[in-house]
Design a protein around this motif. Structure first.
Motif, PDB file in Angstrom:
ATOM      1  N   VAL A 217       0.833  -1.202   0.000  1.00 58.30           N
ATOM      2  CA  VAL A 217       0.000   0.000   0.000  1.00 58.30           C
ATOM      3  C   VAL A 217       0.871   1.256   0.000  1.00 58.30           C
ATOM      4  O   VAL A 217       0.551   2.259  -0.647  1.00 58.30           O
ATOM      5  CB  VAL A 217      -0.946  -0.026   1.218  1.00 58.30           C
ATOM      6  N   ALA A 253      -4.616   3.248  -3.271  1.00 61.14           N
ATOM      7  CA  ALA A 253      -5.075   2.284  -2.271  1.00 61.14           C
ATOM      8  C   ALA A 253      -6.181   2.879  -1.420  1.00 61.14           C
ATOM      9  O   ALA A 253      -7.212   2.229  -1.170  1.00 61.14           O
ATOM     10  CB  ALA A 253      -3.910   1.853  -1.386  1.00 61.14           C
ATOM     11  N   MET A 257      -9.928   1.522  -1.142  1.00 57.72           N
ATOM     12  CA  MET A 257     -10.443   1.070   0.150  1.00 57.72           C
ATOM     13  C   MET A 257     -11.737   1.792   0.511  1.00 57.72           C
ATOM     14  O   MET A 257     -12.719   1.167   0.920  1.00 57.72           O
ATOM     15  CB  MET A 257      -9.395   1.305   1.252  1.00 57.72           C
ATOM     16  N   PHE A 261     -15.208  -0.088   0.761  1.00 57.52           N
ATOM     17  CA  PHE A 261     -15.821  -0.102   2.089  1.00 57.52           C
ATOM     18  C   PHE A 261     -17.276   0.373   2.026  1.00 57.52           C
ATOM     19  O   PHE A 261     -18.184  -0.280   2.550  1.00 57.52           O
ATOM     20  CB  PHE A 261     -15.018   0.805   3.030  1.00 57.52           C
ATOM     21  N   GLU A 281     -15.201  -5.176  -5.694  1.00 62.48           N
ATOM     22  CA  GLU A 281     -13.754  -5.382  -5.783  1.00 62.48           C
ATOM     23  C   GLU A 281     -13.322  -5.609  -7.226  1.00 62.48           C
ATOM     24  O   GLU A 281     -12.327  -5.050  -7.682  1.00 62.48           O
ATOM     25  CB  GLU A 281     -13.334  -6.598  -4.948  1.00 62.48           C
ATOM     26  N   ALA A 430      -4.832  -3.180  -1.086  1.00 63.51           N
ATOM     27  CA  ALA A 430      -6.001  -2.497  -0.531  1.00 63.51           C
ATOM     28  C   ALA A 430      -7.193  -3.446  -0.443  1.00 63.51           C
ATOM     29  O   ALA A 430      -7.937  -3.458   0.546  1.00 63.51           O
ATOM     30  CB  ALA A 430      -6.351  -1.294  -1.397  1.00 63.51           C
ATOM     31  N   VAL A 431      -7.375  -4.261  -1.491  1.00 68.55           N
ATOM     32  CA  VAL A 431      -8.489  -5.216  -1.486  1.00 68.55           C
ATOM     33  C   VAL A 431      -8.324  -6.226  -0.349  1.00 68.55           C
ATOM     34  O   VAL A 431      -9.277  -6.552   0.359  1.00 68.55           O
ATOM     35  CB  VAL A 431      -8.578  -5.940  -2.853  1.00 68.55           C
ATOM     36  N   ILE A 433      -6.679  -5.769   2.466  1.00 70.69           N
ATOM     37  CA  ILE A 433      -6.855  -5.109   3.765  1.00 70.69           C
ATOM     38  C   ILE A 433      -8.326  -4.883   4.060  1.00 70.69           C
ATOM     39  O   ILE A 433      -8.807  -5.140   5.168  1.00 70.69           O
ATOM     40  CB  ILE A 433      -6.069  -3.777   3.793  1.00 70.69           C
ATOM     41  N   ILE A 434      -9.075  -4.409   3.072  1.00 71.49           N
ATOM     42  CA  ILE A 434     -10.470  -4.076   3.336  1.00 71.49           C
ATOM     43  C   ILE A 434     -11.264  -5.337   3.689  1.00 71.49           C
ATOM     44  O   ILE A 434     -12.249  -5.287   4.424  1.00 71.49           O
ATOM     45  CB  ILE A 434     -11.090  -3.327   2.129  1.00 71.49           C
ATOM     46  N   ASN A 435     -10.803  -6.481   3.178  1.00 74.13           N
ATOM     47  CA  ASN A 435     -11.492  -7.726   3.497  1.00 74.13           C
ATOM     48  C   ASN A 435     -11.163  -8.247   4.897  1.00 74.13           C
ATOM     49  O   ASN A 435     -11.721  -9.247   5.336  1.00 74.13           O
ATOM     50  CB  ASN A 435     -11.162  -8.791   2.456  1.00 74.13           C
ATOM     51  N   LYS A 437     -11.742  -6.622   7.556  1.00 74.01           N
ATOM     52  CA  LYS A 437     -12.646  -5.993   8.516  1.00 74.01           C
ATOM     53  C   LYS A 437     -13.306  -7.018   9.457  1.00 74.01           C
ATOM     54  O   LYS A 437     -13.220  -6.909  10.672  1.00 74.01           O
ATOM     55  CB  LYS A 437     -13.709  -5.205   7.754  1.00 74.01           C
TER      56      LYS A 437
END
Lengths: 758, 758
Positions: A217, A253, A257, A261, A281, A430-431, A433-435, A437
């Motif tokens: 990122v 990124a 995100m 989100f 995504e 980024a994809v 990381i966002i997953n 959550k």
């Protein structure tokens, strides 16, 4: 509901375990021996052979019932959607494994094909799983650090090729472990991964994943670090060069995100109104890919992109045995984690759609999938919850959908993979990381667990911290240790309690909890509220001594010493036998000191053989011999909650009981589980002193028996014996009443004393 | 004993847990919170301060009561005997630790002095312990192999000096661990070292010791090897050079072994006749020493001797921090093992001589002993069973004996140590080996355990094999893991059983075991024979479904599907509401397929709100709608043995119960432990569906309640209702009888139906 109208009325003989055995015929059950089990297991007939064959190829069962008209369209829609997600995730998770991106795509093809034939779950999407990919990554960076090579047999290969070899070999080995576990039917071991443990573990994994994606990122170059505390060193390396951050990567990124989100949130909110969730995504990736190509980010801003993707698969290879040796300790936890996650996801869908999955067959399926995949250099396969959710929610009915997703991946790999070349790695990061959550949000369980169940909370926090600091493999082992320890700990300091009769009932409860209780003199009822084994037998013995208020061994020794003195005095003629007992002659103080030899003899049962009279220890002893009195004549142990005991417990229990028996306390064990009772027989619990006659069916049986044996010690409530207490269900005192009246009149049938109202 | 005269007669109201709570006043007990415990723990007043000070210096307590006249002579005799043995063992065990012999002597001096002031045991002889010495040895040979140095800070020292430094540092660190455990009062953790585990572990240690002494007995030079499988490599190295055996060493060793073996056997046999056992090891050592000096074995046969012993102690040193870092993982198991052995020996003598020892104070004492000893380069100290036996059996009363033994050792060290210089190492090796007899003989436990308790046997064998192959530290960890796993395993596949009433009693037993049983229709009694937690909740749910014969979730779904169809048909007008229920209009086949959306709704409670009539699921449904019938109306769960449950179990149990409740099966939980019941309240087990009213005091209470609610389902033994069955204690059918007769006559008092014989 008329509680006053409800009575509990029982009249039956008083049962000790022995008496009950005599009166009630037992059927002789032949228990299967180990040999029988083996025989049964290995017996073969045509039907079993057919079933075994069918269970090894589950595809046969569901292809037969495949409803082409109704299911095929669903499967196609689902397969295409899943395929797109699988491509994206394959690329993204290969970053976690520190291997070139296309090997991640392979994980969405080869294992899926094998699973199609062998898997019992119809809804999971086989392929890369982030936690597993990260575990592969830690092996890869350990064995092939950025610069130097140290694996024999891989000389001359580039770092990337070497890493792919390591990843493929460890995948192959993991497959072997899974296959082995499946063949030996030990799939049940995933039971030990409790929900709490898995939750703490995956939260820690999410933290690791987050940290590992930071470099993409931020567009930084950070060498992979493995081993304990690696997460701290990695963070340190990142922060040291934080000013080198690539702004283009970071902005892209953040945009990805934020958009993902928000749209995911909308997806959740309007779940019921949307036919399928928006594949945001995939859309963002395509857009980012297009922009990156159009603006030429790579040359303008120096961002890192996915880069050259060779079109087509690579020839299979033999795994490297040297790598096997170096990764045995890593491949095993990977095999467990990969299977455990896939199995739990599969089970959720199996319950939802009402079909059966077979844990051991799943192990075989995943084992062969990974062996096959490993041979083709694919990344380790399990399932990702998010991808499986796509496959199921878009209408997938069977693994036909999985196969179609694999075909989509194949098309991308063979034909249009080059289109992904300009994609920034920061977008993939980024994809990923966002997953995270959902996984990170699991931390909210901690305060909940702390309030509800402290030990479980300790397991969660312990596993999570250990996994973050020590790495996922060691952390998992530590977490397992904590989990097992907690189970033992729950039974280690049980709340032992002294029970008392609740007046007017046959119920016994903790004497401290109730006001209206009845405790006959000289009787203690001690409840053991847990199984007894090596870790709590000493604790329990201590509590028992505390409850009765004296140490039986100490009293036994004092009695035996006193006996020696008495015998010596008798021999010398300083004591005289009278009708009242022993009387000292003369007033000379009796020398109580006795030689300290034969200390062991003091622990033996008192030897009354040479004495002309019985010694009454509770009365005054002759001269100045003093022995503490034993305030109880009966000790009742409530065994209802003793679900097992081991050898240490048996030995400890036997020693404790023997000490009490030797100071003339009658022991009663009540409500003992039949299997525990049988086991006690089997391991040699009984002998001349510890006998089966101490076992009674219920606490009340034992209590009635005690009251009959010691009618003089029951002093309270004598009014109940004479005046019929109309309808107060004062049964225990009644029980005593009836016993006494029986004795008084020499009659033993309850019909003869109607005034006691039974 | 007249069993016919003993009756069990009870009459009381029928109690559910709720009803019992209402009727019986509970005392309000204020449970201490964690805070209260902290407060209490840290409250300080002068008395507590004094006690704390006294407990930190146990010497004050026993010096006060020291009976000089009677005890001092005993202590002197014992101290001298023990001192001689301590010298010999100190020399011998230093061989195990691969350090020069005199450092072993230090272990019999420095720690003893500290323990004299701080120890609570009056009989153990503090000093070297073979297993611990071997563990030190494995660290020493790992860190300082024969030739090259790799410890910073130790450059320029000889190999021997380096080894002594490593040994001293690891001893120091081990002391810190022990002190820490003592200060934080976690001495209880030695509970986890069960007898079985310790037996397997020490047997493995004996094998290691045997192998490590072979080189001395054979007079070979073998470099120390450490790490997993080191025992195999060591044996290989020995056998490779077996032809280099030094015959003089071998012969001396064999002679010593044979003589010691025989005399020890005689000692045992004539135990009662000998005032003190013959100190044959000391005698043989002195003889061997003399012969070796006289014949000059060292030069004539090239045997290895103890060699130069510097007279006097060495100056204290600061431990090496670098070594601390490298030995953290070794020092911790050493701290545990050292303490565990000393504590168990101390406990044995404390029970024998009837005084108290304090585990945490012992930890502090050993911790400071080892810190002090380590600073003076002493070998790690614990206690040796054989030496403590000498101290106790020769009459030692207090640690005065220990102090005297330390003085003897000091005299040897300072003055006459040079006399021991010609002693062959093979003699020391022989003495060590012959003392292994007891430890190796523990292997006889294996067949015994196999017969009595398989899981315990698994722990023994697993610990032993792991400790032999992987080394003592790793082996101990593996053994602990196996031990904990076995505890879990004992409760993991519990023998669930279906209970039935034993005719004529209020007793319920496994229905397969007895012939004369009574099982009312529509009632299942399921016994859970163990605590429930993450590892067995799924197993238990499976067994429950198996026992009742149907899957409640599946039936609920079918019912809800059928409901949807019925509602749809009613809307369309294809069903008509009649007095008899629902009737289809026309003969068109009803389309049963229903949309698969809202699958989750199928798992919800059936929604009867829109229906004009009640649906009777057990009767024929209109059209060709078919839903499997539920054969039971009541399910009783016997919780007597459920001593704890965790969050996973709570969730799983709740889900299982809810499924049953939703298909209209009444659940009854009986004989639940009060603490479990309270805990269920605390962790949110109860809601609108799962209510406290399902809890009943005893199985029989619940059964009577069920029979009252479902009088029609009890078809057997109707003859009892009318004909008075003279004195057959057929209470259950009587119970029913009384309930029914009550209903018939509207009378609720038991006195009104005397023909039922209560």
């Amino acid at each position: 509901m008329q509680p006053t109208g409800k009575h509990y009325v029982v009249s039956r003989p008083l049962y000790s375990e022995d008496a009950f055995d005599q009166e009630h015929k037992k059927t002789t059950r032949t228990r299967k021996t180990l040999l029988d089990h083996f025989k049964q297991y290995f017996t073969c007939d045509s039907k079993r052979a057919k079933n075994a064959a069918l269970s090894l190829l589950p595809i046969i069962s569901w292809v037969r019932i495949y409803q082409v008209k109704e299911w095929l369209l669903n499967d196609i829609v689902s397969g295409v959607s899943t395929g797109l997600v699988a491509v994206l995730q394959g690329l993204a998770y290969s970053l976690l494994a520190s291997i070139p991106a296309w090997y991640g795509l392979f994980a969405a093809f080869f294992p899926v094909v094998v699973y199609f034939f062998l898997g019992t779950s119809r809804h999971i999407s086989v392929g890369a799983f982030p936690v597993l990919s990260l575990m592969v990554g830690s092996v890869v960076t350990r064995l092939v650090p950025n610069n130097n090579t140290n694996i024999t047999g891989l000389e001359g290969l580039t770092v990337e090729e070497q890493r792919a070899m390591v990843s493929a070999s460890v995948t192959f080995l993991m497959g072997i472990f899974q296959l082995g576990m499946g063949v030996f039917q030990v799939g049940f071991i995933v039971i030990y991964l409790s929900d709490t443990l898995v939750s703490g573990f995956t939260t820690a994994a999410a933290v690791h994943i987050l940290v590992s994606q930071l470099k993409f990122v931020l567009g930084l170059e950070v060498a992979g670090i493995s081993g304990p505390l690696s997460i701290i060193y990695t963070l340190e390396k990142i922060f040291v060069q934080i000013e080198k951050t690539n702004i283009c990567d970071l902005v892209t990124a953040i945009v990805v995100m934020v958009v993902v989100f928000i749209v995911k949130d909308l997806n959740d909110r309007y779940k019921s109104k949307l036919p399928v969730p928006i594949p945001i995504e995939v859309i963002m990736t395509v857009i980012a890919c297009g922009i990156s190509y159009a603006v030429n980010f790579q040359e303008k801003f120096g961002v890192e992109v996915v880069g050259k993707i060779p079109s087509g698969f690579e020839a299979p290879m033999a795994p490297n045995l040297k790598i096997f040796q170096m990764t045995v300790m890593d491949a095993f936890p990977m095999a467990i984690v990969g299977f455990a996650v896939a199995f739990s996801v599969a089970k959720t869908y199996a319950v939802k759609h009402d079909y059966l999955i077979d844990g051991n067959q799943e192990l075989i399926a995943f084992g062969l999938s990974n062996i096959f995949g490993g041979a083709f250099k694919s990344l380790a396969a399990s399932t990702a919850l998010s991808r499986s959710a796509v496959q199921e929610s878009t209408g997938g009915k069977t693994q036909i959908a999985g196969l179609l997703s694999a075909i989509i991946v194949m098309i991308v790999t063979l034909a249009i993979g080059f289109l992904l070349e300009p994609l920034q790695k920061s977008v993939l990061g980024a994809v990923v990381i966002i997953n995270l959550k959902g996984m990170l949000m699991q931390v909210r369980e901690v305060p909940y667990l702390w309030k509800k169940d402290r030990p479980d909370c300790v397991v969660w926090v312990g596993t999570c911290i250990a996994s973050i600091l020590l790495g996922l493999d060691l952390g998992l082992a530590v977490g397992l240790g904590i989990e097992l320890l907690v189970v033992v700990f729950r039974t280690q300091f049980p709340r032992c309690s002294v029970l008392a009769n609740i007046k007017g009932t046959d119920i016994y409860r903790d004497r401290k909890d109730y006001t209206s209780i009845y405790e006959p003199e000289g009787v203690k009822i001690f409840r053991i509220p847990s199984p007894i084994f090596f870790a709590n037998i000493e604790f329990f013995r201590g509590k028992l001594v505390e409850a009765v208020g004296f140490n039986p061994l100490r009293i036994l020794r004092k009695r035996n010493k006193a006996l020696r003195t008495i015998k010596k005095l008798l021999k010398k003629g300083e004591l005289k036998v009278t009708a009242k007992g022993l009387l000292p002659i003369g007033s000379s103080p009796i020398d109580e000191s006795c030689d300290e030899r034969n200390m062991e003899d003091l622990d033996r049962p008192s030897d009354y053989s040479d004495l002309p009279v019985q010694v009454n220890w509770n009365s005054q002893l002759p001269g100045n011999i003093s022995v503490p009195q034993v305030p109880i004549h009966s000790l009742v142990l409530d065994f209802a909650a003793v679900s097992f005991l081991d050898m240490s417990a048996m030995k400890g229990l036997k020693a404790a009981l023997r000490e009490f028996i030797r100071v003339d306390v009658n022991i009663y064990i009540v409500a003992c589980d039949m299997y525990v009772y049988e086991k006690l027989h089997g391991i040699g619990f009984f002998d001349d002193e510890v006998q089966t006659s101490m076992f009674y069916l219920t606490l009340h049986d034992a209590m009635l028996h005690i009251l009959e044996r010691h009618p003089d010690t029951t002093k309270v409530d004598s009014v109940h014996d004479k005046v019929p207490t109309d309808h107060t269900f004062d049964n225990l005192s009644n029980g005593r009443g009836s016993l006494r009246s029986r004795e008084r009149r020499g009659s033993h049938n309850k019909e003869d004393n109607p005034e006691t109202k039974f």
